[in-house]
Scaffold this motif. Structure first.
Motif, PDB file in Angstrom:
ATOM      1  N   GLY A 108       0.824  -1.205   0.000  1.00  0.00           N
ATOM      2  CA  GLY A 108       0.000   0.000   0.000  1.00  0.00           C
ATOM      3  C   GLY A 108       0.857   1.254   0.000  1.00  0.00           C
ATOM      4  O   GLY A 108       0.599   2.216  -0.742  1.00  0.00           O
ATOM      5  N   ILE A 109       1.915   1.230   0.822  1.00  0.00           N
ATOM      6  CA  ILE A 109       2.766   2.415   0.928  1.00  0.00           C
ATOM      7  C   ILE A 109       3.536   2.652  -0.358  1.00  0.00           C
ATOM      8  O   ILE A 109       3.667   3.785  -0.829  1.00  0.00           O
ATOM      9  CB  ILE A 109       3.700   2.267   2.149  1.00  0.00           C
ATOM     10  CG1 ILE A 109       2.869   2.439   3.432  1.00  0.00           C
ATOM     11  CG2 ILE A 109       4.829   3.283   2.110  1.00  0.00           C
ATOM     12  CD1 ILE A 109       3.524   1.910   4.664  1.00  0.00           C
ATOM     13  N   VAL A 110       3.989   1.553  -0.971  1.00  0.00           N
ATOM     14  CA  VAL A 110       4.711   1.689  -2.245  1.00  0.00           C
ATOM     15  C   VAL A 110       3.794   2.293  -3.297  1.00  0.00           C
ATOM     16  O   VAL A 110       4.165   3.180  -4.067  1.00  0.00           O
ATOM     17  CB  VAL A 110       5.256   0.316  -2.699  1.00  0.00           C
ATOM     18  CG1 VAL A 110       5.722   0.371  -4.139  1.00  0.00           C
ATOM     19  CG2 VAL A 110       6.376  -0.128  -1.775  1.00  0.00           C
ATOM     20  N   LEU A 111       2.534   1.804  -3.332  1.00  0.00           N
ATOM     21  CA  LEU A 111       1.608   2.258  -4.362  1.00  0.00           C
ATOM     22  C   LEU A 111       1.099   3.667  -4.098  1.00  0.00           C
ATOM     23  O   LEU A 111       0.950   4.469  -5.015  1.00  0.00           O
ATOM     24  CB  LEU A 111       0.418   1.310  -4.466  1.00  0.00           C
ATOM     25  CG  LEU A 111       0.696  -0.051  -5.119  1.00  0.00           C
ATOM     26  CD1 LEU A 111      -0.521  -0.946  -5.007  1.00  0.00           C
ATOM     27  CD2 LEU A 111       1.093   0.149  -6.580  1.00  0.00           C
ATOM     28  N   LEU A 112       0.795   3.977  -2.827  1.00  0.00           N
ATOM     29  CA  LEU A 112       0.072   5.209  -2.527  1.00  0.00           C
ATOM     30  C   LEU A 112       0.932   6.272  -1.868  1.00  0.00           C
ATOM     31  O   LEU A 112       0.472   7.377  -1.626  1.00  0.00           O
ATOM     32  CB  LEU A 112      -1.138   4.895  -1.625  1.00  0.00           C
ATOM     33  CG  LEU A 112      -2.148   3.916  -2.222  1.00  0.00           C
ATOM     34  CD1 LEU A 112      -3.103   3.412  -1.162  1.00  0.00           C
ATOM     35  CD2 LEU A 112      -2.929   4.574  -3.356  1.00  0.00           C
ATOM     36  N   GLY A 113       2.157   5.914  -1.506  1.00  0.00           N
ATOM     37  CA  GLY A 113       3.016   6.914  -0.883  1.00  0.00           C
ATOM     38  C   GLY A 113       2.951   6.844   0.629  1.00  0.00           C
ATOM     39  O   GLY A 113       2.256   6.011   1.199  1.00  0.00           O
ATOM     40  N   THR A 114       3.670   7.723   1.296  1.00  0.00           N
ATOM     41  CA  THR A 114       3.772   7.664   2.751  1.00  0.00           C
ATOM     42  C   THR A 114       3.006   8.791   3.430  1.00  0.00           C
ATOM     43  O   THR A 114       3.379   9.265   4.483  1.00  0.00           O
ATOM     44  CB  THR A 114       5.246   7.719   3.184  1.00  0.00           C
ATOM     45  OG1 THR A 114       5.841   8.842   2.529  1.00  0.00           O
ATOM     46  CG2 THR A 114       5.990   6.476   2.821  1.00  0.00           C
ATOM     47  N   GLU A 115       1.921   9.216   2.785  1.00  0.00           N
ATOM     48  CA  GLU A 115       1.068  10.206   3.441  1.00  0.00           C
ATOM     49  C   GLU A 115       0.483   9.600   4.716  1.00  0.00           C
ATOM     50  O   GLU A 115       0.317   8.384   4.817  1.00  0.00           O
ATOM     51  CB  GLU A 115      -0.102  10.585   2.513  1.00  0.00           C
ATOM     52  CG  GLU A 115       0.288  10.979   1.122  1.00  0.00           C
ATOM     53  CD  GLU A 115       0.782  12.413   1.070  1.00  0.00           C
ATOM     54  OE1 GLU A 115       0.318  13.192   1.919  1.00  0.00           O
ATOM     55  OE2 GLU A 115       1.630  12.731   0.219  1.00  0.00           O
ATOM     56  N   ILE A 116       0.107  10.477   5.669  1.00  0.00           N
ATOM     57  CA  ILE A 116      -0.446   9.960   6.916  1.00  0.00           C
ATOM     58  C   ILE A 116      -1.776   9.244   6.698  1.00  0.00           C
ATOM     59  O   ILE A 116      -2.043   8.196   7.261  1.00  0.00           O
ATOM     60  CB  ILE A 116      -0.588  11.110   7.945  1.00  0.00           C
ATOM     61  CG1 ILE A 116       0.798  11.386   8.533  1.00  0.00           C
ATOM     62  CG2 ILE A 116      -1.570  10.769   9.040  1.00  0.00           C
ATOM     63  CD1 ILE A 116       0.830  12.372   9.651  1.00  0.00           C
TER      64      ILE A 116
END
Lengths: 293, 264, 285
Positions: free
Chosen positions: A146-154
């Motif tokens: 999920g983080i790889v796909l969507l980034g590290t937003e909160i």
């Protein structure tokens, strides 16, 4: 007939002790509330921004060590940032993410659990199949993907934590609903003509509050630790935002010289986790909830 | 006289779900029953005879695999949305287990108000009066409205149970073992109340029980169910004085305390 | 009327027994000043409604208000004497060793819920066999005795002795419990509502079985029930309990035929069935 009670000898003695015995749940709740307030009142308690770098005061020890000062009561990190301020703001970040993640997963899990338990039949089997599939996916893999796909937003963190936790709630709630459904009052309401939505809202949900309170309280620590773990690995909250997990992670290289860089946030996390666990255990005994989903 | 409940050749079999193949169990094997408006019927059978299933078929809670069901002019298994509500109002149920029959988080008044709310029996401002009336009808004081189910005795709870069923002014009342969980002296009170209310509200009742003595008091017509089949039917008094089927005979012979009456 | 005192041996005597439980908001006095006697070979029925203290008294005979049977604090006062052939045992406050000896050899007990009284993972024959493990007889004769008692309760053959409890019907499980209790030939059997959960036809069978077993072994029985009909069928004497006290005690025909106590009369008059006289309709305002 005056018949003296066989307990009269020590009953007042007992009552006295039960009267003043401080209730574990209450004491822990007050302490926890204190920690939350510390986080919320961070701007009032400390005037140093958590991100303010002071290269002249790098790795200063806490006040009770030689060389420590009241200006930095808990010392500073390797960039000279105030540990107290960072811990307080870290509570905000970590607590916020964990709470929102938990709420998201609870809403998702409880809705699915109620639908599966109340509707039954094919809907139940389909929803439980999806739940089983989710359980088989390793949590960390899902998070990282999920983080790889969507980034590290909160908000990504919140949603991903929610997506990981919901199946447990769905299972437990479904079990509780199935057990409730066997009780006469659900059927009585049905025979009176109540719609399924009415039964769910008026009869099922209120009776789920006790078990849900216990489940959510007991699972809060693991959600908090999940956020901390991700930040520790460097894929969670990104710098310079202070997060308890990230602080432990960045302090690990200085453990021998400046233990407080990892130690202070660790103490905070352990306290929060322990308090939640004690409250959850106490609530379970108090509300007499059996958690078998 | 027109029949209000009519079941013909009703068969019910239970089986497992989609993924769990369980052996099929025949709960009812071709049951036909006719109940006329205003009559008091009894259904007696031992555990596993299918007597509760039969009650649930009439209530539209269990769908038969075969046969036709007509209750209060409706087929409970093909109802439109508005018909469904009307059917629910006209056919009611009194449960056995009086503790579990109430939502532990609602006061008795709230539980009694639910049916009034769902069916718009009266204006919401009149609801408290209505609830007080219902409580009075089952011989309970108005203050019970504020109590919780666990704060009243078993017999009182069973009275509230009856009041809840009556709240929507039904025509047909199914009572599934309504006094089995009660002490003997309280059983008698509830049975008397049942009889009074049956006349007062002009109810058609089907009283389901395993206890022949209880059935004898609560019914004029009797159906004896064994292994999902009606083995004997007729007037309750006739059956008690001269049972025709050997199973009915066995049931009557098994009653404990035969001859106790001669001593008393 | 024959006076049992002169004819029969005294087996158990209870004097001024009080049983109290500690509950959340105080103390419940379940049994108050209860006195009764049980003679060898007779059946005494203890009848009362729920909460009358009949089970609480029965359990206090075998000291079953202590852990591991319950977590509630309980105090038993008074005297319960058990008369053996040679000596008299005081059961209130007796030590564990005495109580074990009594439970193993002297007093058996069966309950309403036979399913939870049987071990679900042990075959029936083995459970009856284990009940014999403390009885000093030759091991070779044990299995013989087991099959004998199972035959007697109508569960003869390997079909039943090799069955697990869940494979039996409710009536068969209660038969099994009777076998387990009776195989040790106790002098007293306490039966706590043994037929309440059963169908009426099965109840009739179990009652006649109990009577047969009792006659063949000259066992006394303390039969606890709420059903006056059952009392009439099984018992010679009856004690009527209400709110922890015995309100009437005597021969069944005497007590039922000419009840002296108002509560006994209420119980008898309220039995549902063809003979009950309906009270006048309750007047409503």
């Amino acid at each position: 007939m005056s018949h003296s009670s066989p307990f009269s000898g020590n009953s007042s003695f007992w009552k006295y002790f039960q009267g003043i015995k401080p209730d574990r749940v209450w004491v822990c709740s007050v302490l926890l509330l204190g920690i939350v307030l510390l986080g919320l009142l961070a701007p009032v308690i400390t005037h140093i921004e958590p991100t303010t770098v002071n290269l002249l005061a790098r790795s200063k020890p806490p006040v009770w060590y030689e060389g420590g000062s009241w200006y930095y009561p808990l010392g500073t990190d390797n960039l000279g940032r105030d540990m107290l301020s960072r811990c307080l703001y870290g509570i905000r970040t970590s607590f916020g993410i964990a709470t929102l993640g938990l709420i998201f997963s609870a809403i998702l899990g409880v809705s699915i659990g109620i639908i599966a338990g109340l509707v039954g039949g094919y809907a139940d089997e389909l929803l439980m199949f999806i739940t089983d599939v989710f359980i088989t996916i390793p949590n960390l893999l899902l998070l990282l993907a999920g983080i790889v796909l969507l980034g590290t937003e909160i908000w990504v963190l919140i949603v991903m934590i929610g997506l990981i936790r919901w199946e447990a709630y769905a299972r437990i709630v479904r079990g509780q609903v199935m057990a409730l459904r066997e009780l006469g009052f659900i059927e009585a309401s049905h025979v009176l003509g109540a719609s399924r939505l009415r039964i769910a809202v008026a009869h099922v949900l209120p009776n789920l509050i006790s078990p849900l309170t216990v489940i959510l309280t007991l699972s809060f620590p693991s959600v908090l630790l999940m956020e901390a773990g991700l930040s520790f690995l460097g894929v969670g909250v990104q710098p310079p935002t202070p997060s308890l997990g990230r602080m432990i992670g960045s302090g690990r290289d200085y453990l021998l010289d400046a233990w407080w860089m990892s130690g202070m946030p660790s103490i905070v996390i352990v306290s929060i986790t322990l308090l939640f666990q004690l409250i959850g255990d106490g609530l379970r005994d108090k509300l007499d909830v059996r958690l078998d989903g | 006289m027109k029949s209000i409940v009519e079941l013909s050749d009703v068969k019910v079999s239970y089986s497992g779900g989609l993924l769990h193949r369980a052996p099929k169990v025949d709960a009812l094997r071709g049951v036909s029953i006719r109940i006329n408006r205003g009559e008091r019927h009894g259904l007696v059978g031992e555990s596993g005879s299918g007597k509760s299933t039969l009650g649930r078929v009439i209530l539209g809670l269990v769908r038969p695999s075969h046969g036709s069901v007509s209750v209060a002019g409706f087929n409970p298994f093909s109802l439109s949305r508005s018909e469904k509500l009307e059917f629910r109002r006209r056919v009611q149920l009194v449960f056995q287990d009086s503790v579990a029959a109430f939502n532990p988080r609602l006061t008795i008044g709230k539980s009694l108000g639910e049916g009034l709310k769902i069916h718009n029996i009266c204006k919401s401002s009149q609801r408290p009066d209505r609830i007080a009336m219902l409580l009075e009808a089952v011989g309970l004081p108005q203050e019970f409205s504020d109590r919780f189910p666990h704060q009243v005795s078993g017999g009182q709870r069973q009275r509230v149970n009856i009041a809840r069923a009556l709240s929507v002014e039904p025509d047909v009342l199914i009572a599934d073992e309504p006094v089995s969980a009660l002490d003997v002296s309280i059983q008698a009170e509830v049975l008397d109340l049942f009889e009074d209310l049956q006349q007062e509200f002009n109810l058609t009742t089907l009283f389901i029980s395993h206890d022949l003595n209880v059935i004898h008091e609560a019914s004029d017509y009797l159906w004896v169910l064994k292994n999902g089949e009606i083995v004997e039917k007729g007037g309750t008094k006739q059956i008690f004085s001269g049972p025709e089927h050997e199973y009915t005979n066995l049931l009557l012979a098994s009653l404990p305390g035969q001859g106790l009456e001669t001593v008393c | 009327m024959a006076d049992p005192n002169t004819k029969r041996r005294l087996l158990l005597s209870a004097r001024d027994v009080n049983v109290s439980f500690e509950v959340a908001n105080g103390i419940v006095e379940a049994v108050r000043d209860l006195s009764l006697e049980i003679f060898a070979g007779e059946t005494l029925a203890l009848v009362g409604e729920s909460g009358s203290g009949k089970s609480a008294f029965a359990k206090s005979i075998l000291d079953m208000h202590q852990p591991p049977f319950t977590r509630r604090r309980c105090v038993i006062q008074g005297e319960i004497e058990y008369h053996r052939a040679s000596d008299v045992l005081q059961l209130v406050g007796a030590d564990g060793k005495t109580m074990r000896a009594v439970r193993e050899k002297e007093i058996g007990m069966i309950f309403q819920d036979a399913m939870s009284s049987l071990n679900p993972v042990i075959r029936l024959g083995k459970q009856v066999y284990e009940a014999l493990s403390y009885v000093p007889i030759e091991p070779s004769k044990r299995w013989l005795q087991v099959s004998e008692i199972l035959n007697e309760v109508g569960l003869g053959g390997t079909r039943y002795s090799r069955a697990f409890p869940h494979q039996l019907s409710g009536g068969q499980r209660q038969r099994a419990m009777i076998a387990i209790a009776a195989v040790r030939c106790p002098s007293l059997l306490i039966a706590d509502e043994p037929t309440t959960a059963l169908d009426v036809t099965v109840q009739a069978q179990i009652l006649s079985l109990l009577k047969r077993v009792q006659a063949s072994s000259n066992m006394s029985m303390l039969f606890i029930t709420h059903d006056l009909g059952v009392v009439y069928d099984v018992a010679e004497r009856v004690a009527v309990m209400c709110a922890g006290r015995i309100v009437e005690l005597g021969n069944v025909s005497q007590v039922f035929g000419d009840p002296q106590n108002a509560y006994t009369r209420t119980l008898l008059e309220n039995r549902p069935g063809p003979t009950r006289k309906r009270k006048a309709k309750v007047a409503r305002a």
